[in-house]
Each structure stands twice: as C-alpha cells, then as structure tokens.
Design a protein around this motif. Sequence first.
Motif, PDB file in Angstrom:
ATOM      1  N   HIS A 132       1.465   1.004   4.524  1.00  0.00           N
ATOM      2  CA  HIS A 132       1.478  -0.398   4.493  1.00  0.00           C
ATOM      3  C   HIS A 132       2.910  -0.680   4.111  1.00  0.00           C
ATOM      4  O   HIS A 132       3.453  -1.836   4.633  1.00  0.00           O
ATOM      5  CB  HIS A 132       0.377  -0.679   3.227  1.00  0.00           C
ATOM      6  N   VAL A 445      -5.728  -0.852  -0.572  1.00  0.00           N
ATOM      7  CA  VAL A 445      -4.464  -0.286   0.345  1.00  0.00           C
ATOM      8  C   VAL A 445      -3.978   1.090   0.124  1.00  0.00           C
ATOM      9  O   VAL A 445      -3.853   1.865   1.031  1.00  0.00           O
ATOM     10  CB  VAL A 445      -3.477  -1.288  -0.096  1.00  0.00           C
ATOM     11  N   ALA A 451      -8.320   2.351   4.897  1.00  0.00           N
ATOM     12  CA  ALA A 451      -7.708   1.803   6.397  1.00  0.00           C
ATOM     13  C   ALA A 451      -8.852   1.761   7.342  1.00  0.00           C
ATOM     14  O   ALA A 451      -9.604   2.728   7.618  1.00  0.00           O
ATOM     15  CB  ALA A 451      -6.527   2.671   6.783  1.00  0.00           C
ATOM     16  N   ASN A 453      -7.529   1.340  10.638  1.00  0.00           N
ATOM     17  CA  ASN A 453      -6.514   1.031  11.796  1.00  0.00           C
ATOM     18  C   ASN A 453      -6.571   1.934  12.991  1.00  0.00           C
ATOM     19  O   ASN A 453      -5.445   2.025  13.576  1.00  0.00           O
ATOM     20  CB  ASN A 453      -5.079   0.971  11.102  1.00  0.00           C
ATOM     21  N   GLU A 468      -8.075  -5.061   8.116  1.00  0.00           N
ATOM     22  CA  GLU A 468      -6.419  -4.879   7.974  1.00  0.00           C
ATOM     23  C   GLU A 468      -5.917  -6.209   7.594  1.00  0.00           C
ATOM     24  O   GLU A 468      -4.984  -6.230   6.446  1.00  0.00           O
ATOM     25  CB  GLU A 468      -5.954  -4.439   8.999  1.00  0.00           C
ATOM     26  N   ARG A 471      -6.671  -6.380   3.835  1.00  0.00           N
ATOM     27  CA  ARG A 471      -5.927  -5.581   2.995  1.00  0.00           C
ATOM     28  C   ARG A 471      -4.589  -5.950   2.720  1.00  0.00           C
ATOM     29  O   ARG A 471      -4.027  -5.955   1.712  1.00  0.00           O
ATOM     30  CB  ARG A 471      -6.021  -4.348   3.461  1.00  0.00           C
ATOM     31  N   ASP A 472      -3.920  -6.629   3.723  1.00  0.00           N
ATOM     32  CA  ASP A 472      -2.583  -7.097   3.618  1.00  0.00           C
ATOM     33  C   ASP A 472      -2.706  -8.390   2.727  1.00  0.00           C
ATOM     34  O   ASP A 472      -1.774  -8.396   1.856  1.00  0.00           O
ATOM     35  CB  ASP A 472      -2.127  -7.866   5.254  1.00  0.00           C
ATOM     36  N   ALA A 475      -2.630  -7.127  -0.931  1.00  0.00           N
ATOM     37  CA  ALA A 475      -1.446  -6.444  -1.329  1.00  0.00           C
ATOM     38  C   ALA A 475      -0.524  -7.490  -1.558  1.00  0.00           C
ATOM     39  O   ALA A 475       0.472  -7.520  -2.594  1.00  0.00           O
ATOM     40  CB  ALA A 475      -0.899  -5.595  -0.142  1.00  0.00           C
TER      41      ALA A 475
END
Length: 533
Positions: A132, A445, A451, A453, A468, A471-472, A475
Amino acid sequence: MTTTRRRFVQGGLATGALVAAPATIRAQTTPPVERTIRAVLHGDLRVFDPIWTTANMTSYHAGMVYDMLFGVNDKYEPQPQMVSKWSLSDDRKTYTFELRDGLRFSDGTPVTAKDCVASIRRWGARDGGGQHMMARLADTPVKDDKTFQIVMKEPYGLVVEWLAKAATNVCYIMREKEAQTDPNQQISTIIGSGPFVFNEGAVVQGQRYVYDKNPNYVPRSEPAVMTSGGKVVNVDRVVFENIADEATAIAAIRAGEIDMIEYPNVDLLDTLAGEKDIKLEVLNKQGQLGWARVNWLHPPFNNVKARQAMLHLIHPTEVMKATFGDEKYFRGCSSLFGMGTPMENDANIDWFKTAPNIEKAKQLLKESGYDGRPVVVLQATNIAYMNNAANLIAQWMRQAGFNVSLQASDWGAVVTRRAVKAAPDQGGWNVFFTSGSVNAFGNPVSLSGHAANGEKGWFGWPSNELHEQLRDKWAGAQTDAERKQIAREIQQNAWDFVPHLYYGQWFQPAALRKLTGLIGMPELIPFWNVKKG
C-alpha cells in the motif's frame, strides 16, 4: 518416525547439516545448560526468509537474527529501534531517517542506509502495508551511510506504522546483498542485524534450530518493551526443538530437559498442575484466530456461491471444542477484524448467527454449478488445531456436497505447497488452514491476508475492486471514528464476496520452566530480556 523422549534426550547434543538451508556464521562452542534455553514452538522451521513467507515460525526465526528500524511499545506505538532520529517534512511527503551508532551485521560489517533502503523495498513488494505504501512511493534516496529518506507522492501518514509493525510480513533489515534478492525468491544467506546469530553447524533439519548470542549486536539503552527498547540477551544460546509428540514435550519440560512449550496440549495441562518450577501463561492476550483460505484461481472457489457455501457450513466453535475442550480457552469469531480489536463490528453477520446451516450450504453449492471435481484440502497433522480444522471442516464439506480430497502432511509441507498456483491436481490446492494473531487481523491494510488484489496478494489470491477501494479509504481516514465506519463498510462487502473464513479465536497458555522476563506479545516469541533459573 515418531519422536520419543528417549530419542529427544539422546539427540540433545547432536549436530548436523542444515539441508537446503541458507549459509550463515557457524559458532563452534557448546554453552552450558544453565546458559541455554530450549523451546518447543508450534511447528517446524522450513522457510528462513521472512519476506518470502508470512509463516509465524519464520518470523520467530527472523526476530532472533534481524532487527527493525522501529519497534512498538505495549500501546502499539512506533518507537525508534535501529533509527536514532527521524523527521517529516512540512508537506508531509518526505521522511528522513538517521541510523543509530554501533549497528553491525553478524559478520561484523556496518549496517548502512543502503541496506535499509534495499530491505524496505523488498519487504514492500510482499507485505500488505508495504504494498500500500510502495504504490504511493516517489523515491528512497540515500543521503549518506547513516541517512536515507522515504519520499511519498502524496501525504501519507502510515509509513512509520508499517515499518514498526510486528505482524507478518515484518520489515526486518538485511544486508543489501540479500535484500536485492527477488522478493518472489528465497534468500540464500542469513547474515543478520539482530541480537542472535543463526548457528547452522549445530542444526538438525526437522528437529533442532540453534541461535547463539550475537557478539556484534549493540542493544538500545531503554528497557525492552514489546519489540522496542534494549534487546539484551541474557543467555548464550536458544534452541528451537521440534517435538511433534505432545506427551513427549510435556515429559521433557517436567524433567527439566526443555524450558518452554509454546502451545502445550490443553488436555495435558493438568499434568503440569502443582509443578513448582513451571508456570502457565497466555503470552498473546488478544489471542489467535483460526483462518481458512480458499483458492480463488481454480474451481470451485472461483465462484462466489461456493465460497458462500463454506461460510454457512463452518460451525463457529466446534473446531475449538475439539482442540481446546474448556470454553475458557476460545470463542467464535464473526468479525472480519477479529473479536476485541478496535475495528470489530457486527455488519453483515446473519450467517454467523445461524451457522452451521448445511442445507443453505448445499443450496449455494448447487447454485455455483459445482461439477463434483475433487477439492484438495491440505491437512497439517502435526499442529492440533489445524489437524482438527481439516478433519471437521472436510466432514462438513462432504455433508454439503463437496468431493473432498484430504491430503495430510506436516505444516512445513503446507507452507511450501500453499504458494503453488497450479491446479489442485497438478500440485496446487483448494483449501488450507492456518492462524494469525488477532492483533494483525484488526488492521485492514497491513495484514497481507486482508488484501483482495488477485495474484499480487496473499495465498488464496482473492480479488475484489470495491474491497481495495475501501482499504485505501480506511488508510486515508483522519480519525478513529472514520476508520471504524469504513471498517463496517469493508466487512459488509467482504462477507458477501468471502475472501476467507474463520473457525474460532483462542487463548492458549504457554508452559515456562524457570524462565523470567519473557515479553508476552502477539506475532512473536522474543528471547531477548529472558533469564533462566
């Protein structure tokens, strides 16, 4: 061959070659018994590269021989470890780090900024938090031998947190030479930066792994707290003994032939009651979480209905009952982030309230179009909770209509096989069982297994674009309240697409004989600060 107490005692001073293991410094002398700790940990040590794998045994090994730029204290706050001081630019994009004096590798060479940058980049290719961070990285310039920078493309407040985390994968510092190894390949040499030296010459593969005090290591002056502070080694040698037979291990600790059992069989704990030199202690207060991973790359679990079927057929506590018996040692787990963590929530858990529901699982499996092909379930027979999970969940899968092929081996073989992406009938797999610290699951994260991905991710390789994105978003959140709300959104979505499954959360005590100063923490058994006798 089954290990017996007689064979264990006879082999106490044996040495042998470490087959197919990395080269390292060979210590020649044998320390006295009173300066040696012998510990039976939860499994065999098959992989020596803490970046290539997330296996806890490998991270235990790495914690002995490598150090970290930052550690964490008992509030999980980052603290400088190999770093002496650091700063963040006014635009919050450039982190500058300066190494402390006296840092040397076990071969005597100094630790430099180049070693640190290479180690960060290799770690960042595999770790969830590292990936990340690296996706937003601009550069890692080296200013001089002791100073380097991490320059981000945008303000990013989690750099130090990721460098400090104790959850696998950990950012351990290697020599630049090893750190330049392709992160998808294992390193071939162990020259560490930490408080112990790996002693290859005293190792017996599959039975014994030996660590000697590193004479080149200079600890910090502060008291040891979790992974931070002064990692002072008070013994000359630590030996990881691999004793698969639990009764043998119990007999050995009672006789004073070993000093610690990480996970003594709960059914045998009563045999230790009343032993004045032995104490039972839960080292990881947050507990461990039983984890089932399904392979998204091949049928049937490339279909969401088949994954949802698994969600409905697993009983939330039966695996735990079979393993631990007494309910004081375990509980069920409905939250994606583990029970008792700051991110725990109750979004989308109706399935948990009614599980097991075999009829619902049958319906979902039928809707998936499952064609009856064998489903390869990996069974680690040498670790009780994994063995029980495989047996019971395989039974429930059969009741739901899966054609299960249960394939038994030890945990070391599972660690190797789970990395194989080939079809199950060509050496791959469909389901395997493991566990992780609840502390690690609480961060959406930094835990690699959170994950989704695809093939860039952790074993099982789930893929979900919304996951995803969330999760971003987590963060980038500025407050705990924001993060908790986003965690609800993540869990709401996750239990629909089912990245993985849980089979219980537990709190198992370790058995310690005449050991003091052992620091209890998630993810690691630290042998610095420990005294014997």
